[in-house]
Design a protein around this motif. Structure first.
Motif, PDB file in Angstrom:
ATOM      1  N   GLU A 159       0.108 -10.149  10.531  1.00  8.96           N
ATOM      2  CA  GLU A 159      -0.766  -9.570  11.551  1.00  8.96           C
ATOM      3  C   GLU A 159      -1.418 -10.641  12.421  1.00  8.96           C
ATOM      4  OE1 GLU A 159      -0.749  -8.433   8.383  1.00  8.96           O
ATOM      5  OE2 GLU A 159       0.289  -6.572   8.906  1.00  8.96           O
ATOM      6  N   ASP A 160      -1.639 -11.826  11.861  1.00 12.67           N
ATOM      7  CA  ASP A 160      -2.234 -12.947  12.598  1.00 12.67           C
ATOM      8  C   ASP A 160      -1.434 -14.193  12.268  1.00 12.67           C
ATOM      9  OD1 ASP A 160      -3.732 -14.844  13.860  1.00 12.67           O
ATOM     10  OD2 ASP A 160      -5.614 -14.371  12.843  1.00 12.67           O
ATOM     11  N   LEU A 184      -1.468 -13.886  -2.724  1.00 14.60           N
ATOM     12  CA  LEU A 184      -1.048 -14.562  -1.495  1.00 14.60           C
ATOM     13  C   LEU A 184      -1.740 -13.942  -0.285  1.00 14.60           C
ATOM     14  CD1 LEU A 184       2.796 -14.959  -2.124  1.00 14.60           C
ATOM     15  CD2 LEU A 184       1.063 -16.745  -2.215  1.00 14.60           C
ATOM     16  N   GLY A 185      -1.914 -12.631  -0.330  1.00 15.33           N
ATOM     17  CA  GLY A 185      -2.629 -11.964   0.755  1.00 15.33           C
ATOM     18  C   GLY A 185      -4.073 -12.430   0.853  1.00 15.33           C
ATOM     19  N   GLN A 186      -4.721 -12.685  -0.278  1.00 17.53           N
ATOM     20  CA  GLN A 186      -6.088 -13.207  -0.242  1.00 17.53           C
ATOM     21  C   GLN A 186      -6.143 -14.582   0.396  1.00 17.53           C
ATOM     22  OE1 GLN A 186      -7.611 -13.083  -4.215  1.00 17.53           O
ATOM     23  NE2 GLN A 186      -7.452 -10.845  -4.410  1.00 17.53           N
ATOM     24  N   ASN A 192      -5.496  -6.113   0.393  1.00 17.11           N
ATOM     25  CA  ASN A 192      -4.509  -5.185  -0.184  1.00 17.11           C
ATOM     26  C   ASN A 192      -3.073  -5.516   0.209  1.00 17.11           C
ATOM     27  OD1 ASN A 192      -6.661  -3.652  -1.299  1.00 17.11           O
ATOM     28  ND2 ASN A 192      -6.913  -2.598   0.678  1.00 17.11           N
ATOM     29  N   ALA A 193      -2.760  -6.789   0.295  1.00 13.13           N
ATOM     30  CA  ALA A 193      -1.387  -7.191   0.627  1.00 13.13           C
ATOM     31  C   ALA A 193      -0.439  -6.745  -0.493  1.00 13.13           C
ATOM     32  CB  ALA A 193      -1.307  -8.698   0.819  1.00 13.13           C
ATOM     33  N   ASP A 194       0.689  -6.165  -0.121  1.00 13.63           N
ATOM     34  CA  ASP A 194       1.638  -5.696  -1.133  1.00 13.63           C
ATOM     35  C   ASP A 194       3.093  -5.863  -0.716  1.00 13.63           C
ATOM     36  OD1 ASP A 194       1.724  -3.866   0.883  1.00 13.63           O
ATOM     37  OD2 ASP A 194       1.434  -2.096  -0.392  1.00 13.63           O
ATOM     38  N   ARG A 195       3.354  -6.534   0.413  1.00 12.81           N
ATOM     39  CA  ARG A 195       4.737  -6.702   0.868  1.00 12.81           C
ATOM     40  C   ARG A 195       4.994  -8.149   1.257  1.00 12.81           C
ATOM     41  NH1 ARG A 195       7.168  -1.550   1.714  1.00 12.81           N
ATOM     42  NH2 ARG A 195       5.805  -0.098   0.608  1.00 12.81           N
ATOM     43  N   MET A 196       6.202  -8.639   0.879  1.00 11.15           N
ATOM     44  CA  MET A 196       6.659  -9.958   1.307  1.00 11.15           C
ATOM     45  C   MET A 196       8.024  -9.778   1.957  1.00 11.15           C
ATOM     46  SD  MET A 196       7.675 -13.365  -0.953  1.00 11.15           S
ATOM     47  CE  MET A 196       6.011 -13.887  -1.299  1.00 11.15           C
ATOM     48  N   ILE A 222       3.745 -12.134   4.928  1.00 15.18           N
ATOM     49  CA  ILE A 222       2.999 -11.276   4.018  1.00 15.18           C
ATOM     50  C   ILE A 222       2.313 -10.199   4.838  1.00 15.18           C
ATOM     51  CG2 ILE A 222       1.239 -11.186   2.221  1.00 15.18           C
ATOM     52  CD1 ILE A 222       3.629 -12.849   1.471  1.00 15.18           C
ATOM     53  N   SER A 223       2.319  -8.960   4.316  1.00 15.19           N
ATOM     54  CA  SER A 223       1.677  -7.864   5.041  1.00 15.19           C
ATOM     55  C   SER A 223       1.147  -6.842   4.052  1.00 15.19           C
ATOM     56  CB  SER A 223       2.659  -7.203   6.012  1.00 15.19           C
ATOM     57  OG  SER A 223       3.642  -6.479   5.301  1.00 15.19           O
ATOM     58  N   ALA A 224       0.317  -5.952   4.549  1.00 19.67           N
ATOM     59  CA  ALA A 224      -0.185  -4.833   3.764  1.00 19.67           C
ATOM     60  C   ALA A 224       0.544  -3.581   4.237  1.00 19.67           C
ATOM     61  CB  ALA A 224      -1.689  -4.683   3.942  1.00 19.67           C
ATOM     62  N   GLY A 225       1.407  -3.038   3.406  1.00 19.37           N
ATOM     63  CA  GLY A 225       2.187  -1.879   3.789  1.00 19.37           C
ATOM     64  C   GLY A 225       3.479  -2.264   4.481  1.00 19.37           C
ATOM     65  N   ALA A 226       4.370  -1.292   4.619  1.00 16.67           N
ATOM     66  CA  ALA A 226       5.661  -1.531   5.264  1.00 16.67           C
ATOM     67  C   ALA A 226       5.469  -1.862   6.738  1.00 16.67           C
ATOM     68  CB  ALA A 226       6.551  -0.298   5.115  1.00 16.67           C
ATOM     69  N   THR A 227       6.175  -2.860   7.192  1.00 16.01           N
ATOM     70  CA  THR A 227       6.049  -3.288   8.590  1.00 16.01           C
ATOM     71  C   THR A 227       7.290  -4.066   8.987  1.00 16.01           C
ATOM     72  OG1 THR A 227       4.633  -4.474  10.155  1.00 16.01           O
ATOM     73  CG2 THR A 227       4.928  -5.465   7.981  1.00 16.01           C
ATOM     74  N   LYS A 228       7.321  -4.517  10.238  1.00 14.28           N
ATOM     75  CA  LYS A 228       8.386  -5.376  10.733  1.00 14.28           C
ATOM     76  C   LYS A 228       7.859  -6.789  10.907  1.00 14.28           C
ATOM     77  CE  LYS A 228      11.023  -1.818  13.199  1.00 14.28           C
ATOM     78  NZ  LYS A 228      11.608  -1.436  14.505  1.00 14.28           N
TER      79      LYS A 228
END
Length: 895
Positions: A159-160, A184-186, A192-196, A222-228
């Motif tokens: 996201e950033d 890793l998200g922290q 609440n990161a859950d995707r790599m 790394i992201s929180a939720g499904a994304t591109k």
């Protein structure tokens, strides 16, 4: 000579001896590392080889207290994995690895500092995830950079993208992968990161995924939720890759990244059966092309037939084509036109076959595979188009399909099958609707087959050991069972049945008797006839159209004809030659016609055609068991195969030219460059030379006391090399006519050798051992090349070794359905294609060289067992493969 000159000469000789002694007793310095522990600091040892340690055992006694193992130090390797066998082989200033076992574990022994920096830059302080295993000594050591269980990666906030961190993951941590992603998200300030994700957008789902699927990637989002994955991350990564590649001293192809696990000093490292292997590619690698090759493989001909352990596996179509199976391939052969067609949709060996009464469909059942896709099932396919019209019983039939049969009275609407489970379940389908009509457990010790009664679609007969049973299917899908086997003979096996014109059942059993069973008007079954037809077991019977019954025995190989219109009076008798074997399948040559000619499949994997009144002619011939090797002629469309059945056979186009029986098992074979001589290596250590046109024996040379596993002529045919199971290579000088062989040299090794290739200059040899170690040998000095990198630019006559930089992409290919071990490779003569075979029975065609595990290919499955050998024809028009337990030879046209 003057006194002064004499004095100088004496002094010179004395000085020479002193210098020699000084060299022998001069101390050398070596550094010894611990096998499998690249973080061991190394033990520096200075000694005089000829004085302090005269044997390796004495040296090992010195190393034991310095390098701790669970056992004693018993072996010493150089850093390339070559075993050191003498103290004299140790070189001053070199690095060696001590081990307590024969297994060498490749690692960066002694390399520190810059060797482990990423892209030439020192990484930031590592964030190591060992919170739940800090007390574990192994975990803390495994997480060092460069360790096989630690992975340094760059993580980016999706996201950033300005938030970037470089961390070290401990792949042996006890934490769940989801917890690590959350941590890793922290670090990246993502709640609440859950995707790599990888840069290509593929999600990383586990540590195993990270270790294997993404072993060559070190940047992740790394992201929180499904994304591109953010485009800026991908562009940033491309920019970084481009800049680092410009600074790299290694020449790269046009691909953005290399797919290999690691590249260090120009070396290529890949995993083979869990062990890391190191190869040395040339300085200028060819451009990677991961597309499938522009040419395809089409199965055109199969030499062989499976009769050694299969019964009733031969059917004849109305127009005269015969249908049988070899491995996972169903063969439709038209003998009159010398052509074959093939059904290749099975993914495991075919075990049974049945012909539809309308002659337009065939049902084939396969054995049970290792995965869900290859489970036991039945395939019904069109004889005309070879297209699959129905698949039945997938996941329902256990342990293979033993027998299948179509109903007769309703034009083949029903299909019955018996599986290989302990209960031997009988299933009945309306196959066109894929509807299961009924199922019942037979509880038979050994089941031989199933068939429908020709006058009743709901009456099914099953037969086996102590079992002959009529099953009447009711409207509620339940069966009424009537056993007609004699209870006083529980060990008698009924393995051959047919029907008379009246509908009476005729059965041949293992005691040599033929019986017939009839039914009363009240529907009761009884034995109406019982007589001794053969002295031993009856393997097959055939009811001819004119009322003649033909029976065959496996023990005496006799065929007998019986007149059913005259109470089964014997009409004729003949005996098959021992070379042909005993009959296991009999079919009338022209179904529905009053013709005495028959086709017979035998337990010697041969199909013959003839009658009891005339000689039988071979129409299909095959090896009885596994083929060990195959060789193609350098100037003709001919090939030679050698098998574990001790048979050497030569084929040209579709015909068998000659065959020879070997006194012991032949393991390897090759032609000389002129195509006039065939050389075979035997399991007893002998090399046998035959004439290529006739198979006549020329000479036999005693090579060694171990099996000869690979044999190859050099490019001009002056030398022939024999690789042995004792780890040595034996060179023989060849006369101009190829009839005389004189021992020329011996190259001593220590590993079990399986494959051998010459270079184009006839100076070097490369070999592959049974545990996939690639070694190089100097045929001029008769020594092994310890530094394989010096031969990285060598061009080999052909690539039969299944390992090396040029075939690295064939291993661990992401398109493979299962873990696959390569068993054979061969390169086309124009160096455009490579054919590979594996333990799963697949033949694959790829581009040459194949560098990337993402490379695409064309494939055909030919058998459930390994493909033992592959060879291209001299003009690259065909590639020939051998595989399966029945010894099939499969010839593929290159289109």
């Amino acid at each position: 000579m003057s006194r002064q000159d004499s004095k100088l000469s004496i002094n010179s000789n004395i000085s020479s001896r002193w210098r020699e002694d000084l060299q022998n007793y001069q101390a050398i310095k070596v550094t010894i590392f611990k096998n499998g522990d690249q973080w061991f600091d190394g033990y520096e040892l200075r000694f005089k080889p000829q004085k302090e340690y005269r044997s390796l055992d004495a040296l090992f006694n010195k190393l034991n207290p310095k390098i701790e193992f669970t056992g004693a130090v018993n072996y010493l390797f150089d850093t390339d994995g070559n075993m050191v066998r003498r103290v004299e082989d140790l070189e001053d200033g070199q690095t060696y690895v001590a081990s307590s076992s024969k297994k060498f574990i490749p690692a960066n022994y002694g390399r520190r500092g810059e060797a482990f920096w990423i892209n030439g830059h020192r990484p930031q302080p590592y964030y190591s995830y060992r919170r739940r295993s800090m007390s574990s000594k192994s975990s803390s050591s495994d997480s060092k950079p460069g360790s096989g269980d630690g992975k340094v990666i760059k993580i980016i906030n999706n996201e950033d993208t300005s938030i970037v961190e470089r961390v070290l993951l401990n792949l042996k941590t006890t934490q769940q992968f989801e917890d690590v992603v959350r941590d890793l998200g922290q670090v990246l300030k993502i709640p609440n990161a859950d995707r790599m994700y990888s840069l290509s957008g593929r999600e990383v789902k586990s540590f195993s995924h990270l270790r294997h699927e993404f072993y060559d990637e070190d940047v992740f989002a790394i992201s929180a939720g499904a994304t591109k994955v953010d485009k800026s991350i991908y562009q940033m990564s491309r920019h970084t890759s481009a800049s680092s590649s410009r600074k790299s001293t290694r020449l790269r192809s046009g691909a953005s990244t290399r797919r290999e696990l690691e590249t260090s000093g120009g070396n290529l490292k890949i995993l083979i059966n869990g062990v890391r292997k190191i190869y040395h590619p040339p300085g200028r690698l060819p451009r990677e092309d991961n597309r499938p090759p522009g040419r395809h493989i089409h199965l055109e001909w199969v030499h062989g037939y499976r009769g050694v352990d299969r019964f009733r596996n031969l059917v004849v179509l109305q127009k005269g084509e015969i249908v049988y199976f070899v491995g996972a391939v169903a063969v439709i052969m038209y003998i009159q036109e010398d052509t074959q067609r093939h059904y290749i949709e099975h993914n495991e060996d075919i075990q049974c076959i049945a012909l539809h009464p309308r002659d337009d469909f065939i049902a084939t059942g396969q054995i049970d595979g290792k995965d869900e896709v290859s489970r036991s099932h039945i395939r019904i396919w069109s004889v005309t188009t070879l297209e699959t019209v129905a698949v039945l019983g997938h996941g329902e039939l256990e342990n293979g399909v033993i027998s299948v049969a179509f109903s007769s009275l309703n034009k083949g609407q029903y299909l019955a099958a018996v599986d290989g489970s302990i209960e031997h379940v009988l299933s009945v389908w309306d196959w066109d609707k894929a509807e299961l009509l009924a199922r019942v457990v037979t509880n038979v010790i050994k089941m031989c087959g199933v068939t429908f009664h020709p006058f009743d679609n709901n009456l099914i007969i099953t037969y086996g050991t102590g079992h002959l049973c009529f099953w009447s299917r009711r409207k509620d899908s339940f069966f009424e069972r009537v056993d007609v086997a004699e209870k006083e003979a529980p060990n008698v096996t009924f393995q051959a049945i047919d029907f008379m014109e009246s509908g009476d059942l005729v059965v041949g059993d293992s005691s040599g008797f033929i019986s017939s069973y009839s039914v009363t008007d009240e529907g009761e079954y009884f034995r109406s006839l019982h007589y001794a037809a053969h002295s031993k077991e009856i393997t097959c019977i055939l009811m001819m159209v004119e009322g003649t019954l033909i029976s065959s025995s496996a023990k005496d190989r006799k065929l007998k004809a019986w007149d059913t219109h005259q109470d089964f009076k014997k009409m004729a008798e003949t005996e098959l030659p021992a070379a042909l074997g005993a009959a296991v399948a009999i079919c009338q040559q022209w179904p529905g016609r009053s013709d005495a000619n028959v086709y017979i499949g035998t337990d010697r994997n041969i199909i013959v055609e003839g009658s009891l009144q005339r000689k039988f002619e071979i129409v299909a011939f095959g090896h009885v068991s596994k083929i060990n090797d195959v060789a193609t002629c350098p100037n003709d469309v001919a090939l030679v195969s050698v098998g574990s059945d001790r048979l050497i056979a030569c084929w040209r186009r579709t015909k068998l030219i000659w065959k020879q029986n070997s006194p012991v098992e032949p393991l390897c074979v090759c032609y000389n460059p002129t195509g006039t001589i065939v050389a075979t290596g035997l399991s007893d250590g002998n090399m046998v030379i035959l004439k290529a046109d006739s198979g006549d024996h020329v000479t036999t040379s005693r090579v060694c006391g171990s099996a000869i596993t690979a044999i190859r002529f050099c490019i001009d045919g002056d030398l022939v090399a024999c690789a042995s199971h004792n780890g040595s290579i034996y060179l023989y000088k060849v006369s101009r006519d190829g009839f005389s062989y004189k021992k020329h040299g011996k190259l001593t090794g220590g590993q079990l050798l399986a494959h051998l290739d010459w270079d184009e200059g006839s100076e070097y040899i490369q070999t592959c051992s049974t545990d996939f170690n690639l070694n190089f040998w100097n045929a001029t000095s008769n020594r092994m090349e310890k530094v394989g990198s010096v031969l990285r630019e060598k061009v080999w006559m052909n690539q039969t070794c299944p390992v090396g930089w040029a075939v690295a992409g064939l291993w661990n290919n992401h398109n493979y359905k299962e873990e696959t071990t390569l068993t054979s490779v061969n390169v086309s003569n124009n160096n455009e294609l490579v054919a590979s075979g594996d333990t799963a029975g697949y033949v694959r065609l790829s581009r040459w060289p194949t560098l990337n595990p993402k490379a695409e290919f064309h494939e055909i499955k030919i058998a459930s067992h390994e493909v033992s050998a592959l060879k291209f024809f001299y003009d690259d028009s065909y590639v020939v493969g051998t595989g399966g337990l029945e010894g099939g030879v499969f010839k593929f046209r290159i289109l």
